[in-house]
Design a protein around this motif. Structure first.
Motif, PDB file in Angstrom:
ATOM      1  N   GLU A 266      12.731  35.282  37.376  1.00  0.00           N
ATOM      2  CA  GLU A 266      11.575  35.767  38.128  1.00  0.00           C
ATOM      3  C   GLU A 266      12.005  36.730  39.247  1.00  0.00           C
ATOM      4  OE1 GLU A 266      13.246  32.196  39.978  1.00  0.00           O
ATOM      5  OE2 GLU A 266      12.595  32.665  37.933  1.00  0.00           O
ATOM      6  N   ILE A 267      13.178  36.488  39.838  1.00  0.00           N
ATOM      7  CA  ILE A 267      13.699  37.396  40.866  1.00  0.00           C
ATOM      8  C   ILE A 267      14.062  38.740  40.242  1.00  0.00           C
ATOM      9  CG2 ILE A 267      15.494  37.754  42.592  1.00  0.00           C
ATOM     10  CD1 ILE A 267      13.615  35.492  43.312  1.00  0.00           C
ATOM     11  N   PHE A 268      14.779  38.695  39.121  1.00  0.00           N
ATOM     12  CA  PHE A 268      15.165  39.923  38.429  1.00  0.00           C
ATOM     13  C   PHE A 268      13.939  40.702  37.949  1.00  0.00           C
ATOM     14  CE2 PHE A 268      19.278  37.583  37.404  1.00  0.00           C
ATOM     15  CZ  PHE A 268      20.008  38.295  38.343  1.00  0.00           C
TER      16      PHE A 268
ATOM     17  N   ASN B 206      29.787  29.097  26.692  1.00  0.00           N
ATOM     18  CA  ASN B 206      28.732  28.913  27.682  1.00  0.00           C
ATOM     19  C   ASN B 206      27.632  29.969  27.604  1.00  0.00           C
ATOM     20  OD1 ASN B 206      30.022  26.666  28.854  1.00  0.00           O
ATOM     21  ND2 ASN B 206      31.367  28.013  30.017  1.00  0.00           N
ATOM     22  N   GLU B 207      27.615  30.748  26.530  1.00  0.00           N
ATOM     23  CA  GLU B 207      26.578  31.763  26.379  1.00  0.00           C
ATOM     24  C   GLU B 207      25.228  31.105  26.100  1.00  0.00           C
ATOM     25  OE1 GLU B 207      29.788  34.866  24.365  1.00  0.00           O
ATOM     26  OE2 GLU B 207      28.074  34.137  23.207  1.00  0.00           O
ATOM     27  N   ASP B 208      24.145  31.723  26.575  1.00  0.00           N
ATOM     28  CA  ASP B 208      22.810  31.206  26.320  1.00  0.00           C
ATOM     29  C   ASP B 208      22.512  31.235  24.830  1.00  0.00           C
ATOM     30  OD1 ASP B 208      22.594  30.959  28.988  1.00  0.00           O
ATOM     31  OD2 ASP B 208      20.893  32.316  29.261  1.00  0.00           O
ATOM     32  N   ALA B 209      21.770  30.228  24.353  1.00  0.00           N
ATOM     33  CA  ALA B 209      21.436  30.133  22.933  1.00  0.00           C
ATOM     34  C   ALA B 209      20.553  31.311  22.517  1.00  0.00           C
ATOM     35  CB  ALA B 209      20.717  28.817  22.661  1.00  0.00           C
TER      36      ALA B 209
ATOM     37  N   LEU C 117       6.634  27.816  37.396  1.00  0.00           N
ATOM     38  CA  LEU C 117       7.887  28.544  37.195  1.00  0.00           C
ATOM     39  C   LEU C 117       9.114  27.654  37.137  1.00  0.00           C
ATOM     40  CD1 LEU C 117       7.460  31.651  39.536  1.00  0.00           C
ATOM     41  CD2 LEU C 117       7.859  31.721  37.087  1.00  0.00           C
ATOM     42  N   TYR C 118       9.110  26.581  37.907  1.00  0.00           N
ATOM     43  CA  TYR C 118      10.354  25.862  38.161  1.00  0.00           C
ATOM     44  C   TYR C 118      10.385  24.437  37.600  1.00  0.00           C
ATOM     45  CZ  TYR C 118      11.001  29.788  41.303  1.00  0.00           C
ATOM     46  OH  TYR C 118      11.123  31.054  41.809  1.00  0.00           O
ATOM     47  N   SER C 119       9.793  24.253  36.427  1.00  0.00           N
ATOM     48  CA  SER C 119       9.871  22.934  35.801  1.00  0.00           C
ATOM     49  C   SER C 119      10.768  22.929  34.568  1.00  0.00           C
ATOM     50  CB  SER C 119       8.462  22.444  35.416  1.00  0.00           C
ATOM     51  OG  SER C 119       7.806  23.387  34.583  1.00  0.00           O
ATOM     52  N   VAL C 120      11.455  24.060  34.310  1.00  0.00           N
ATOM     53  CA  VAL C 120      12.391  24.107  33.187  1.00  0.00           C
ATOM     54  C   VAL C 120      13.710  23.452  33.590  1.00  0.00           C
ATOM     55  CG1 VAL C 120      11.397  26.180  32.169  1.00  0.00           C
ATOM     56  CG2 VAL C 120      13.156  26.400  33.908  1.00  0.00           C
ATOM     57  N   ASP C 121      14.430  22.925  32.601  1.00  0.00           N
ATOM     58  CA  ASP C 121      15.663  22.196  32.878  1.00  0.00           C
ATOM     59  C   ASP C 121      16.897  23.094  32.806  1.00  0.00           C
ATOM     60  OD1 ASP C 121      15.510  22.674  30.214  1.00  0.00           O
ATOM     61  OD2 ASP C 121      16.027  20.636  29.561  1.00  0.00           O
ATOM     62  N   ARG C 122      16.780  24.313  33.278  1.00  0.00           N
ATOM     63  CA  ARG C 122      17.914  25.240  33.315  1.00  0.00           C
ATOM     64  C   ARG C 122      17.789  26.125  34.543  1.00  0.00           C
ATOM     65  NH1 ARG C 122      16.041  30.205  31.459  1.00  0.00           N
ATOM     66  NH2 ARG C 122      14.069  30.113  30.333  1.00  0.00           N
TER      67      ARG C 122
ATOM     68  N   SER D   6      22.540  38.487  27.265  1.00  0.00           N
ATOM     69  CA  SER D   6      22.075  38.187  28.623  1.00  0.00           C
ATOM     70  C   SER D   6      22.065  36.685  28.869  1.00  0.00           C
ATOM     71  CB  SER D   6      20.675  38.758  28.836  1.00  0.00           C
ATOM     72  OG  SER D   6      19.755  38.168  27.938  1.00  0.00           O
ATOM     73  N   HIS D   7      22.075  36.304  30.145  1.00  0.00           N
ATOM     74  CA  HIS D   7      22.065  34.878  30.485  1.00  0.00           C
ATOM     75  C   HIS D   7      21.502  34.697  31.886  1.00  0.00           C
ATOM     76  CE1 HIS D   7      25.517  35.307  33.242  1.00  0.00           C
ATOM     77  NE2 HIS D   7      25.937  36.213  32.384  1.00  0.00           N
ATOM     78  N   SER D   8      21.057  33.484  32.161  1.00  0.00           N
ATOM     79  CA  SER D   8      20.546  33.100  33.483  1.00  0.00           C
ATOM     80  C   SER D   8      19.407  33.987  33.964  1.00  0.00           C
ATOM     81  CB  SER D   8      21.688  33.113  34.521  1.00  0.00           C
ATOM     82  OG  SER D   8      22.728  32.247  34.124  1.00  0.00           O
ATOM     83  N   GLY D   9      18.657  34.529  33.023  1.00  0.00           N
ATOM     84  CA  GLY D   9      17.502  35.336  33.383  1.00  0.00           C
ATOM     85  C   GLY D   9      17.800  36.779  33.702  1.00  0.00           C
ATOM     86  N   ASN D  10      19.085  37.212  33.586  1.00  0.00           N
ATOM     87  CA  ASN D  10      19.379  38.605  33.943  1.00  0.00           C
ATOM     88  C   ASN D  10      18.868  39.608  32.911  1.00  0.00           C
ATOM     89  OD1 ASN D  10      21.236  38.376  31.859  1.00  0.00           O
ATOM     90  ND2 ASN D  10      23.036  38.723  33.134  1.00  0.00           N
TER      91      ASN D  10
END
Length: 286
Positions: free
Chosen positions: A98-100, A149-152, A88-93, A202-206
């Protein structure tokens, strides 16, 4: 109150097995970090689709959610992050996806109150549309819609998201409800289009929270409508889209502003009537 501990244990074991399998694949093939997350995302979604059949108590799903969140915290903030946590946690962002994901599954299970269609369609879209759009957009996307700063997000990815969301809504409604065929087509179009817009901003996984909740909201408000009202709602959506597109030609707003205007404008008119749009319209124009 009966708590289905056996089902809770089964789901946790399945998730652990899935993570171990992806970890093995990682060691043998050097799989890309984002692809690992999406493989786990799809596996989790498929498991969650069984919830209406294995759980009959919302408290059981709540306990499962708390346990899952605790496991995720351990995987992220302990030495496990360098082991099983790399799935889960090897991405560079930075992402709370996963919490959402866990929170949204619990909320949809609670809101659907045992209705398998109202539960399964949001989870289907979350499972397949989101993952497919992300992978297609990342590998084949050419036109980036993001600003500042929006996600691509790409046009190609958003289009694929709409198509998958459309099918994920259309098929269950046709097979498992009494909703008419034309009504089903309109509902699937409205849901797919609006949820694709929500995913776009959406951004940051939300998106793992916004997508299923938005899907549920549109299903809950549209499935009981008659054909004439649904046709009118579709026309309203098209008109708002055209107006916002024209407005963007006059003044270039950010993607975030345009999409929020579309979704909020449509919901305001269809839920509260045409006159309810006047106050937000005045604010929008000024």
């Amino acid at each position: 109150m009966n708590i289905e501990w056996l089902s809770i244990g089964f789901v946790l074991c399945m998730l652990l097995i899935a993570m171990c399998m992806i970890k093995i694949i990682e060691k043998k093939t050097k799989i890309h970090a984002e692809l690992k997350r999406k493989l786990l995302h799809i596996t989790m979604g498929l498991i969650m689709l069984t919830f209406p059949y294995v759980f009959h108590n919302v408290l059981s799903v709540g306990i499962l959610a708390v346990i899952a969140l605790a496991i995720l915290v351990l995987l992220k903030h302990t030495k496990l992050k360098e082991g099983l946590g790399t799935v889960l946690y090897s991405v560079d962002r930075e992402s709370l996806g996963e919490i959402f994901f866990v929170i949204s599954v619990f909320l949809i299970f609670y809101l659907s109150k045992g209705d398998k269609v109202l539960y399964s369609i949001p989870i289907l879209i979350l499972t397949f549309a989101d993952s497919t759009a992300a992978l297609i957009g990342k590998n084949y996307g050419k036109k980036n819609l993001a600003e500042l700063n929006e996600d691509a997000k790409s046009i190609e990815g958003s289009f694929i998201f709409f198509m998958v969301a459309f099918v994920a809504t259309l098929v269950p409604l046709l097979l498992f409800t009494d909703v008419g065929r034309e009504e089903t087509l309109i509902i699937a179009t409205i849901v797919g289009f609006n949820v694709a817009l929500v995913e776009m901003i959406s951004h940051s996984g939300n998106d793992n929270l916004l997508i299923p909740l938005t899907t549920y909201a549109f299903l809950a408000t549209h499935m009981g409508l008659g054909i004439e009202q649904l046709r009118m709602n579709l026309v309203i959506l098209v008109v708002i889209f055209i107006l916002v597109t024209i407005a963007n030609r006059v003044k270039a707003w950010s993607k975030l502003a345009l999409v929020e205007t579309l979704v909020v404008g449509y919901l305001t008119i269809t839920l509260y009537g045409i006159y309810a749009i006047i106050p937000p319209l005045i604010l929008f124009l000024t």
